[in-house]
Design a protein around this motif. Structure first.
Motif, short mmCIF file in Angstrom:
data_model
loop_
_atom_site.label_atom_id
_atom_site.label_comp_id
_atom_site.label_asym_id
_atom_site.label_seq_id
_atom_site.Cartn_x
_atom_site.Cartn_y
_atom_site.Cartn_z
N ALA A 65 0.25 -50.41 -28.87
CA ALA A 65 1.61 -50.63 -29.36
C ALA A 65 1.71 -51.94 -30.13
CB ALA A 65 2.59 -50.63 -28.19
N LEU A 66 1.17 -53.01 -29.56
CA LEU A 66 1.26 -54.31 -30.23
C LEU A 66 0.52 -54.30 -31.57
CD1 LEU A 66 0.88 -56.71 -27.17
CD2 LEU A 66 2.97 -56.04 -28.37
N ALA A 67 -0.59 -53.58 -31.62
CA ALA A 67 -1.35 -53.52 -32.87
C ALA A 67 -0.53 -52.87 -33.98
CB ALA A 67 -2.66 -52.76 -32.66
N ALA A 68 0.29 -51.91 -33.61
CA ALA A 68 1.12 -51.25 -34.62
C ALA A 68 2.37 -52.06 -34.94
CB ALA A 68 1.51 -49.85 -34.16
N LEU A 69 2.78 -52.92 -34.01
CA LEU A 69 4.05 -53.64 -34.19
C LEU A 69 3.89 -55.05 -34.76
CD1 LEU A 69 5.93 -52.66 -30.90
CD2 LEU A 69 6.24 -51.69 -33.18
N CYS A 70 2.69 -55.62 -34.66
CA CYS A 70 2.51 -57.02 -35.05
C CYS A 70 1.24 -57.17 -35.88
CB CYS A 70 2.43 -57.88 -33.79
SG CYS A 70 2.32 -59.64 -34.14
N PRO A 71 1.35 -57.69 -37.11
CA PRO A 71 0.13 -57.85 -37.91
C PRO A 71 -0.77 -58.94 -37.33
CG PRO A 71 2.03 -58.75 -39.07
CD PRO A 71 2.56 -58.10 -37.83
N PRO A 72 -2.05 -58.94 -37.69
CA PRO A 72 -3.01 -59.87 -37.10
C PRO A 72 -2.66 -61.33 -37.30
CG PRO A 72 -4.02 -58.56 -38.89
CD PRO A 72 -2.67 -58.00 -38.64
N TYR A 73 -1.89 -61.62 -38.32
CA TYR A 73 -1.61 -63.02 -38.65
C TYR A 73 -0.25 -63.48 -38.11
CZ TYR A 73 0.57 -60.31 -42.36
OH TYR A 73 1.27 -59.37 -43.04
N ARG A 74 0.31 -62.72 -37.20
CA ARG A 74 1.56 -63.14 -36.58
C ARG A 74 1.40 -63.25 -35.06
NH1 ARG A 74 6.94 -62.13 -39.79
NH2 ARG A 74 6.11 -62.54 -41.87
N ALA A 75 2.50 -63.54 -34.39
CA ALA A 75 2.42 -63.77 -32.94
C ALA A 75 3.35 -62.84 -32.19
CB ALA A 75 2.81 -65.22 -32.63
N VAL A 76 2.95 -62.55 -30.96
CA VAL A 76 3.79 -61.82 -30.02
C VAL A 76 4.37 -62.83 -29.04
CG1 VAL A 76 3.81 -60.07 -28.21
CG2 VAL A 76 2.32 -59.78 -30.22
N LEU A 77 5.68 -62.85 -28.92
CA LEU A 77 6.32 -63.72 -27.93
C LEU A 77 6.37 -62.98 -26.61
CD1 LEU A 77 9.39 -65.09 -29.97
CD2 LEU A 77 7.02 -65.87 -29.95
N CYS A 78 5.91 -63.62 -25.54
CA CYS A 78 5.97 -62.98 -24.23
C CYS A 78 6.06 -64.05 -23.16
CB CYS A 78 4.74 -62.10 -23.99
SG CYS A 78 3.19 -63.02 -23.85
N GLN A 131 3.63 -67.37 -37.57
CA GLN A 131 5.01 -66.90 -37.47
C GLN A 131 5.11 -65.76 -36.46
OE1 GLN A 131 7.39 -68.63 -39.30
NE2 GLN A 131 5.58 -69.90 -39.70
N PRO A 132 6.25 -65.63 -35.82
CA PRO A 132 6.40 -64.55 -34.83
C PRO A 132 6.51 -63.18 -35.50
CG PRO A 132 8.46 -65.75 -35.09
CD PRO A 132 7.43 -66.48 -35.91
N GLY A 133 6.02 -62.16 -34.80
CA GLY A 133 6.08 -60.80 -35.33
C GLY A 133 6.68 -59.81 -34.36
N ALA A 134 6.59 -60.11 -33.08
CA ALA A 134 7.06 -59.16 -32.08
C ALA A 134 7.39 -59.87 -30.78
CB ALA A 134 6.01 -58.07 -31.82
N VAL A 135 8.15 -59.19 -29.95
CA VAL A 135 8.45 -59.65 -28.59
C VAL A 135 7.95 -58.57 -27.64
CG1 VAL A 135 10.30 -60.14 -26.93
CG2 VAL A 135 10.50 -60.93 -29.30
N SER A 136 7.37 -58.99 -26.52
CA SER A 136 7.00 -58.03 -25.48
C SER A 136 7.60 -58.46 -24.15
CB SER A 136 5.47 -57.94 -25.36
OG SER A 136 5.12 -57.02 -24.35
N ILE A 137 8.31 -57.55 -23.51
CA ILE A 137 8.87 -57.84 -22.19
C ILE A 137 8.35 -56.81 -21.20
CG2 ILE A 137 10.94 -58.87 -23.15
CD1 ILE A 137 12.46 -56.32 -22.52
N THR A 138 8.36 -57.17 -19.93
CA THR A 138 7.82 -56.30 -18.89
C THR A 138 8.93 -55.91 -17.94
OG1 THR A 138 5.81 -57.64 -19.02
CG2 THR A 138 5.97 -56.10 -17.20
N ASN A 139 9.08 -54.60 -17.75
CA ASN A 139 10.18 -54.09 -16.94
C ASN A 139 9.67 -52.99 -16.01
OD1 ASN A 139 12.77 -53.73 -16.03
ND2 ASN A 139 13.35 -52.29 -17.63
N ALA A 140 9.69 -53.21 -14.70
CA ALA A 140 10.00 -54.41 -13.97
C ALA A 140 9.01 -55.52 -14.30
CB ALA A 140 9.94 -54.10 -12.48
#
Lengths: 333, 333, 333, 333
Positions: A65-78, A131-140
């Protein structure tokens, strides 16, 4: 009294039945009749058209999922305690081609809209900083806390405002919904979630997780990335069959309710020791080394989370007597 | 008369039994009792100390091995028809971090020592051209041909001379050995093979393949890479159990012998149409569009390999009557 | 009064001379006579056999080194303010194939042996958590602080004990040595450094940095990785020539001494406002928005480092009058 | 009589002048006044709005372009003799994150629309085979042949029809246009080219190439990728200045005309030995080992291309007397 983790529990009999029923020649990969039913089953559950992919691990679901949502040169906030940061061996960087994880703080391993906004604001908008590209949260969350739909929607709003994609790691999605009673749709796409790792393995499945795409235009890319990562099993029908069995008659919710109930029983026995509210199927307790040893001596199996902290995880098949015995032992500490 | 592929066949009853027997709480990942027995079981089979890792696909086994054997800035030499080149969606580049595949020619999708040497000689030894790092061969080959131990040893010798690691894709390793009667040791490490993808899924397994390391010092790296690629299943005992069931009493060889016998029966019916000798469980035939349609009309299911070519694959559970009917139909073409 | 950064200063006349002198046909890439002299020149400077590679940026030098020192599935420990973390756009992940940066804290952007040990101890030694592979320190640090040889040696000892490689980002290596007067050998390989990014561009060079390998067995890999990253210039003689000019008669040290002296002059004017001791050519000062505006109004050019903080960087060619004028303006705040 | 390669020639005096003129403090990276003029200068040359980026090597220009044009899980179609395949050390895989090169055949290292279509048709449109994502052609080709605008347009049409991006490696773009007299616009964006590597280093530049984006929406991504690959030099003004000098008064065309004329002079001396028509500044000749030795004995320097083949490359500064002497020597073979 084994409460080490839910990820090693037995598979539910209905899941085993489904595997056996699918054990006959069919088309390979995801060309079989069970796999063909996944999109429909999840679209019904989520009240919108989705694309669903079976994979064998949560790590694979998260990182595809993250690979499709965030390009290699950006960041995932978690969150700094997120599974993708702490327990996936760097898989996010591997799958994305080097995207960075930017770590947020927050109680109970939950991410807040404020933390996201502050992190974005702290990044100079130039080519030198990632630069940021995506956010990932965990539920629960990793501490067993649950996001309500409104909380996710607030995160979804800030994500959208900042141009960030939103992923939900739902390794214990069932446990979360069993607690809130909210609808799968409300806590995901209606709140701005683009992709969900929908966990079954910790909840009675054997080895099938589902990656749900609410942005269906990403499906072709995910299909290729899944194959490219060695995650396209030739007898995929066995994975699809167990997921369908979990969805049938809401077995996934029943299993999660059972696990959550066991956790609540334990929580009631030690209200003063809880490090976090018990909202799903995990308890984090204060316990001295002596107390931990005491519990082990009585046959309890659990995880030492850190100095003076222990973790118990209940499961769909947690034995009622074992739960009661453990509750008694905990109360007696 | 379904002879489309062996990768979609049912799992063998002994494999299913083993899965059911392992369906109880144990330690997660590969900490369970079944996983713990893998190294020993394969070390006995290969008459030397090996390290064995379960994975769920041949692509994962192949590409994890290549990632440990070939740095990102070097090349893997393989046949132009090799599965890693043709059917793995670029997974070798993904797992290795960009290693190149240098394609060799050769009849029956088999690689020769001469082809390896010639390819190496054609590369200028400078930093501008990608230097070779490893060789990968497939046994049985993509056209169902088998390498004898002496052939592998000749390849191993040239690989060693050139400083190249040697990987064997053994998706149909059982079928190859069932034909030659040679020992697993002779055709692998004694012949210079560093790592083997030992296939079970096409041979009665459900979804477990084994990656065998003869260079045991690579085990720690492989363990990390497996996790990092999302291939460390939490209920791995289910994979280990089915592999152990396949090894017990040589079920893997029995299954392969059955599949090979069915293929020989078919081959005898059409000796003049064979595009390659039938040494394992695959037949490649010349057939016009009309003839192919004729066979389909009779209920035969197979793969159109290319213009005027069709492929049949037999399996451990190929129905004897279906084999006879197909043989008759083929003979009548 | 331009003190924005040293990375935009003019090149030293000797460097320009060298470039002009090398502007004639020679062998391409690094086959020319100037490039051929680099290994020898640096081996003499470092009193041991080293391998030296020209590159055009510090990011390239840093990340090529890290790629050779840390596998993709491990982590580089560095300060949270390190250039590789903050200002290289994720290049470490790109060059290494996804290695993680684990961030350490510490005053003045300096790393301590204690911080390294603590970070290592906090990582569970299993396949789920990314294990450390290397340490990277910056000398002079991002806040202009200098490592003495003994400090580096203490870091080198803990790195060795933990099995970690050690890289030094020496974008301002010259400024550090100009201050300590220690030998290049003592502060690098004798203290356990495996690879050094030796900066020239901020110190009078035009566009040549040097990557120095004390572990010479990595040279072949670095040569390939440099080409593969597009960093093998065809007229590399122009890079080698300017580096040789910088080494000749210790021009690199003279230039650094000049920059450091200018920084000391400024520091003496505002001893009470310094956020860090001034040990190289950078000053970090407390200054209100008003004070900053006041300075700008007088023609000063500098970087706003953060709320209430400003940075001045001196250079080999900082104009003496401008330095004096700025010192006066600072003192008058 | 040095005709080994044009990539090692001296830089043109105007280029050196420009470098000297830019050797003064300005804003770092590409914030300087020269860099700021690049977009405008190239937009004028190409008669449309373009975005232009300086880089130091053709490999960087090519592979940054491919990374933006082709996702990691797709393939770039190129000639089997293309520089990106043969002489860039696997850089395309490194920059793209593992994209595959699919190799086409064709006389003179030129790609035809038919070869592209045939390659696409031979790929099964499923997830197992790597699907095409882009085409890369080289103009002038690796054998010194030139694409006319109409030829590129035919390639552009098939690329568009197949959904493929189109990249042109113009390491010798100037030599090609000097021959055809066609406009830069006609042979690039009007013919469907999305990105061009515009070479200067082989044509009188020192170390600056330009990456030209006709799809300007890719500019932000390229800017980040350039930095991330360590290709954002801090004194970039020196690169921009030399490119501007090359564009001024069409110096780039004058230089290329000079090189081409020298090549034609040589070609006329040996019309019967030419392996390819001489359309730019390269000659490929049949020559026995004896003949090659004979030429070397007379002081000629050249590249042995393969058995019985030798290559001469002329340059903007090829000495007229040397050309004549070589022509005489060639004619006398």
């Amino acid at each position: 009294m084994r409460f080490f983790s839910d990820n090693a529990a037995a598979a539910h009999p209905k899941v085993i039945e489904a595997i056996l029923a699918s054990n006959r020649l069919d088309t390979a990969y995801d060309g079989d009749e069970w796999s063909a039913r996944l999109d429909g089953a999840f679209s019904q559950l989520f009240e919108t058209e989705v694309r669903a992919f079976w994979v064998t691990t949560g790590t694979a679901a998260n990182c595809l999922a993250l690979a499709a949502l965030c390009p290699p040169y950006r960041a995932v906030l978690c969150h700094q305690d997120a599974h993708i940061e702490v327990d996936e061996a760097g898989a996010p960087a591997f799958f994305t081609g080097g995207a960075k994880l930017i770590l947020l703080d927050g109680p109970g391993a939950k991410v807040t809209p404020q933390a996201i906004a502050a992190a974005c604001d702290s990044i100079r908008p130039d080519v030198h900083q990632v630069q940021p590209g995506a956010v990932s949260i965990t539920n629960a969350s990793e501490y067993g806390l649950v996001y309500r739909a409104a909380e996710v929607a607030a995160i979804g709003a800030v994500a959208k405002e900042r141009g960030l994609a939103l992923h939900m790691d739902g390794a214990r999605f069932a446990n979360a919904l069993a607690t809130t009673g909210e609808s799968p749709a409300d806590v995901t796409w209606r709140a701005g979630v683009d992709a969900l790792s929908f966990g079954f393995v910790k909840n009675g499945g054997l080895n099938a997780e589902a990656l749900i795409l609410f942005r269906t235009e990403l499906a072709d890319e995910i299909a290729v990335r899944r194959k490219r990562a060695g995650h396209l099993l030739s007898k995929g029908r066995m994975l699809a069959a167990q997921i369908l069995a979990m969805l049938e008659n809401d077995l996934w919710l029943d299993n999660a309710r059972a696990a959550n109930a066991a956790a609540r029983t334990l929580a009631k026995a030690v209200p003063d020791r809880l490090l976090h509210p018990v909202e799903a199927n995990e308890l984090f307790l204060r316990a001295s080394d002596e107390e931990a040893a005491n519990l082990r001596a009585q046959g309890a199996d659990f995880y030492e989370w850190g100095p003076g902290q222990i973790r118990f995880v209940t499961s769909w098949d947690s034995d009622a007597q074992a739960v009661d015995r453990l509750a008694t032992a905990l109360a007696a500490l």
